[in-house]
Design an enzyme around this catalytic site. Structure first.
Site, PDB file in Angstrom:
ATOM      1  CB  SER A  71      -6.957   3.322  -2.369  1.00  0.00           C
ATOM      2  OG  SER A  71      -7.607   4.514  -3.225  1.00  0.00           O
ATOM      3  CE1 TYR A 112      -2.535   3.273   2.234  1.00  0.00           C
ATOM      4  CE2 TYR A 112      -3.714   2.429   0.065  1.00  0.00           C
ATOM      5  CZ  TYR A 112      -3.782   3.964   1.407  1.00  0.00           C
ATOM      6  OH  TYR A 112      -4.113   4.834   1.399  1.00  0.00           O
ATOM      7  CG  HIS A 132     -12.599   3.390  -2.827  1.00  0.00           C
ATOM      8  ND1 HIS A 132     -11.496   3.972  -3.701  1.00  0.00           N
ATOM      9  CD2 HIS A 132     -11.520   3.165  -1.717  1.00  0.00           C
ATOM     10  CE1 HIS A 132     -10.611   3.889  -3.382  1.00  0.00           C
ATOM     11  NE2 HIS A 132     -10.611   3.657  -2.089  1.00  0.00           N
ATOM     12  CG  ASP A 155     -13.648   4.530  -6.712  1.00  0.00           C
ATOM     13  OD1 ASP A 155     -12.975   3.597  -6.596  1.00  0.00           O
ATOM     14  OD2 ASP A 155     -13.879   5.319  -5.517  1.00  0.00           O
TER      15      ASP A 155
HETATM   16  O1  LIG Z   1     -10.035  10.417   0.594  1.00  0.00           O
HETATM   17  C1  LIG Z   1     -10.343   9.635   2.544  1.00  0.00           C
HETATM   18  N1  LIG Z   1      -8.726   9.111   2.557  1.00  0.00           N
HETATM   19  C2  LIG Z   1      -7.119   8.803   1.516  1.00  0.00           C
HETATM   20  C3  LIG Z   1      -8.037   7.805  -0.104  1.00  0.00           C
HETATM   21  O2  LIG Z   1      -9.138   7.147   1.221  1.00  0.00           O
HETATM   22  N2  LIG Z   1      -7.050   7.331  -0.076  1.00  0.00           N
HETATM   23  C4  LIG Z   1      -6.036   8.123  -0.406  1.00  0.00           C
HETATM   24  C5  LIG Z   1      -5.253   8.098  -2.252  1.00  0.00           C
HETATM   25  C6  LIG Z   1      -7.236   7.189  -2.492  1.00  0.00           C
HETATM   26  C7  LIG Z   1      -7.476   6.364  -1.573  1.00  0.00           C
HETATM   27  C8  LIG Z   1      -6.998   5.172  -1.094  1.00  0.00           C
HETATM   28  O3  LIG Z   1      -5.995   5.241  -0.929  1.00  0.00           O
HETATM   29  O4  LIG Z   1      -7.340   4.211  -0.189  1.00  0.00           O
HETATM   30  O5  LIG Z   1     -11.001  10.030   3.128  1.00  0.00           O
HETATM   31  C9  LIG Z   1     -12.161  10.516   2.352  1.00  0.00           C
HETATM   32  C10 LIG Z   1     -12.365  10.270   4.621  1.00  0.00           C
HETATM   33  C11 LIG Z   1     -12.933   9.824   4.394  1.00  0.00           C
HETATM   34  C12 LIG Z   1     -13.644   9.284   6.154  1.00  0.00           C
HETATM   35  C13 LIG Z   1     -13.270  10.830   6.858  1.00  0.00           C
HETATM   36  C14 LIG Z   1     -12.327  11.554   6.933  1.00  0.00           C
HETATM   37  C15 LIG Z   1     -12.312  11.361   5.584  1.00  0.00           C
END
Ligand SMILES: O=C(NCC(=O)N1CCC[C@H]1C(=O)O)OCc1ccccc1
Length: 737
Positions: free
Chosen positions: A574, A493, A707, A665
């Site tokens: 992701s 990851y 997602h 997603d």
């Molecule tokens: O964007 C994210 N997190 C980062 C994320 O989901 N990413 C970051 C890069 C792509 C993707 C992944 O790796 O799952 O979470 C948003 C969020 C969720 C719950 C509470 C507050 C804010």
């Protein structure tokens, strides 16, 4: 260009962007509009190609069968307690699409479980999933979040527990929200975004619009959402996200403010005992005022008003608060402050550990605290004195993951979950009422047909390009010889302070048992395995460290003889999808197969869509010149080249690649994968070797899914059979009965 039967995708050479004087073409920009007929046609033609490739994957039916068998075992989640003796937990009999919520009054002999909420009754195809549950203080009401097709958008529903009566009002446009009841059970706090403009949104979760202007509300039970009171928002900072929780004594609202995804937050609080007529009175005041006036909000006190560190509530005694923090402590520590002396009354209760990361702290049994540490990616659980922080007990834990500590300060009994590569799952009950803690197995998940004695799991430390030691777990059958002949699946990851710790995976066990697959997990930089320094060492200008670490891990597996490049598959999701795509661009020769789930592939434009703006804390942003130069160097979309044309490229070709995404997603929008797919098929299909027949570049695009969260068992099994059937074919892995 003589295309080898990949679907034709228009290249619009008129789309060229200027980044700080450098022109970057973006010929597949048109793929960014999910509603365009041309995009739907592109997806349709890709699915036809993918289906034809998957039809030829002989292992797929066997995998589907074995995965279904192995998943078909009863499992429970860690229970949580409300009121005096009422417990809530999820259970799945085996192949139920979604886990079912049960409650029972105690666990004494004769105590009966009562089915409280069965998400499987909410949609015939399992597309509606439960995203959150929150039970009121005295177990009178259940507030729960539902998501359709895996979108991040949530609708909150409320049930009266005693007769399971659903209240008529539901709350919409909830996203990135907790649900936190006030102890008077008059209502709860939640977070939302403004409703999209009329007609702008047809199918929530398929839009790519950016998420800005988050707001914190309080919902009064039994009223319409329009009566909810606005507790906080910050129009001057549209990227801020707000989350509220009520302190254990019911007196304070603790509000966390986040901007990006770094482990840092502002922390405001509101002493509800100082609200003259409580929240109720507060709401009325707003109505009297001119509704168009700037909504008056709750009188929050700014305890921490910078984004220098993370502060997470653990407990409070009146105005004396205990927080878990990384302030001047990248491996975290426990601190205490008296709200009456908010500036200079801070002191350490548990100092930062030299080596181990303090992951969680839960108050229990009046004046004790359960703390969990991550020590070389293995969990350590201790019981300490909440007042002094002194160590009292070390709980005996195998190599594995403690995945859920369920405790209340007023209880002497608490529960925690454990799982590891070869341990499907155990829920322990621990009683602190006696002198030394008494631990017993409360629930044990047994997977019929899984014989753990056939496998071993060990940890190695691999030197990366810059010499940094990278931990890696390797799980394999005990009887394999290191002759390089084994198919191998390497997972990583590497970002967002997220640690990949040992856990049980049915699909991984099926691959090891029936394909002789070696399984490994690399704890590369960017994660949280060694705290904030480890996270920072794999982000922003140092993101390339993640790829170097992953490539070094792959080279290790080849050099010691577990596998060979043609038998090596890398997988990630992701941010991990970005990892996989960047690594095959940089070292196409090192891998035979690549599985990239819902990857972030366009590093120049990710911040424009949905919550992507929050990730600039990790990746940087192409709108800044220095950061553009970081991103353009590894952005998957912008670094696809023909290895056979490169110096010394000879017969090097890309691994067979499957990009996976889904139409709902809205965390990482599908356009990332679609644009990369079109680019790889275009650039790489000039070679006879890289055609769909030899080592294809394909996409698996799921419908009515998002997602990843909220997928039904059936969709999980179907996808695993597809991607690992593809892998088995490409790696020429033989089926072992
Ligand atoms: O964007 C994210 N997190 C980062 C994320 O989901 N990413 C970051 C890069 C792509 C993707 C992944 O790796 O799952 O979470 C948003 C969020 C969720 C719950 C509470 C507050 C804010």
């Amino acid at each position: 260009l003589n295309q080898y039967s990949y679907p034709n995708a228009r290249r619009d050479n008129s789309v060229v962007d200027d980044f700080h004087g450098i022109t970057i073409p973006d010929p597949y920009r048109w793929l960014e509009n999910p509603d365009a007929q041309e995009v739907k046609d592109f997806v349709h033609s890709q699915l036809q190609l993918t289906d034809s490739v998957l039809e030829s994957c002989a292992a797929r039916p066997n995998l589907r069968h074995k995965l279904t068998n192995l998943f078909d075992h009863p499992r429970y989640t860690v229970p949580f307690r409300r009121s005096h003796n009422t417990y809530f937990y999820f259970h799945n009999s085996g192949l139920q699409p979604h886990n079912v919520l049960y409650m029972q009054n105690g666990f004494h002999a004769g105590a009966q479980p009562h089915l409280l909420l069965d998400p499987n009754a909410l949609s015939p195809d399992g597309s509606v999933s439960l995203t959150a549950v929150s039970v009121s203080q005295h177990a009178d009401f259940l507030a729960y979040g539902l998501s359709s097709s895996g979108t991040d958008w949530v609708t909150i529903n409320i049930m009266r527990i005693q007769d399971k009566h659903l209240l008529p009002h539901t709350l919409s446009w909830v996203k990135f929200s907790s649900i936190s009841w006030t102890h008077d059970t008059k209502g709860f706090f939640y977070s939302r975004y403004p409703a999209p403009k009329e007609g702008q949104l047809v199918d929530a979760g398929t839009e790519t619009n950016t998420n800005l202007y988050h707001e914190l509300y309080y919902h009064f039970l039994g009223t319409d959402q329009s009566q909810d009171i606005l507790c906080w928002r910050d129009p001057q900072n549209p990227e801020y996200r707000f989350r509220a929780s009520v302190s254990d004594d019911g007196r304070y609202i603790i509000m966390y403010i986040e901007q990006g995804c770094d482990p840092v937050n502002k922390l405001y609080y509101c002493d509800m005992s100082e609200l003259t007529n409580g929240l109720q009175g507060f709401g009325n005041k707003q109505e009297e005022e001119d509704p168009h006036a700037h909504a008056t909000m709750l009188p929050f006190v700014k305890l921490v008003d910078t984004f220098d560190a993370q502060f997470q509530y653990v407990a409070n005694d009146d105005t004396v608060f205990t927080f878990l923090t990384n302030k001047n402590a990248p491996k975290y520590k426990l601190v205490r402050v008296d709200l009456k002396e908010p500036i200079n009354s801070w002191f350490d209760v548990i100092h930062e550990s030299e080596r181990d990361v303090l992951e969680s702290a839960c108050a229990v049994n009046g004046n004790q605290v359960i703390v969990s540490y991550l020590s070389d990616v293995k969990y350590v659980v201790q019981v300490r004195d909440l007042e002094t922080g002194c160590l009292q007990h070390l709980l005996p834990i195998d190599i594995g993951t403690v995945n859920g500590i369920s405790a209340r300060r007023q209880d002497s009994i608490f529960f925690f979950g454990f799982s590891s590569f070869l341990s499907p799952g155990i829920v322990y009950q621990c009683d602190l009422g006696t002198q030394a803690p008494v631990i017993k197995i409360f629930r044990e998940i047994v997977v019929p047909g899984f014989d753990r004695s056939q496998f071993h799991a060990n940890q190695v430390f691999v030197a990366s390009k810059d010499g940094t030691k990278i931990p890696m777990f390797i799980v394999a059958r005990k009887d394999i010889s290191l002759d390089g002949s084994h198919p191998c699946l390497l997972y990583g990851y590497g970002g967002f302070n997220a640690s990949v710790t040992p856990c049980f995976s049915v699909s991984r066990i099926v691959l090891a048992r029936h394909l002789g697959c070696v399984l490994s997990i690399a704890n590369i930089r960017g994660g949280g395995e060694y705290g904030e320094e480890w996270h920072k060492a794999g982000s922003l200008a140092k993101k390339q460290n993640c790829f170097d670490d992953f490539i070094s891990a792959a080279e290790y597996l080849v050099s010691v003889g577990y596998t060979q490049p043609a038998k090596l598959c890398i997988e990630g999701g992701s941010n991990g999808g970005l990892l996989v795509a960047a690594c095959i661009n940089q070292r196409p020769d090192l891998f035979g197969c690549a599985l990239a789930h819902v990857g972030v592939m366009d590093m120049l434009r990710f911040h424009k869509f949905t919550i992507g703006h929050a990730w600039t804390s990790e990746f940087g942003c192409s709108e800044k010149e220095e950061e553009f130069h970081w991103l353009i160097k590894y952005s998957p979309l912008h670094n696809v080249r023909r290895p056979w044309e490169e110096f010394g490229g000879g017969s090097i070709q890309y691994p067979s690649t499957m990009l996976l995404t889904a139409d709902h997603d809205d965390r990482v929008v599908p356009l990332h994968s679609l644009k990369l797919l079109a680019t790889m098929q275009y650039v790489l299909s000039t070679s006879m070797k890289q055609s769909p027949q030899t080592n294809p570049i394909i996409a698996r695009i799921e419908c009515k899914a998002g997602h990843g969260a909220g997928r039904s068992m059936q969709k999980i099994i179907e996808e695993a059979a597809d991607r690992y059937g593809f892998m088995a074919k490409v790696l020429e892995a033989h089926w072992i009965e």
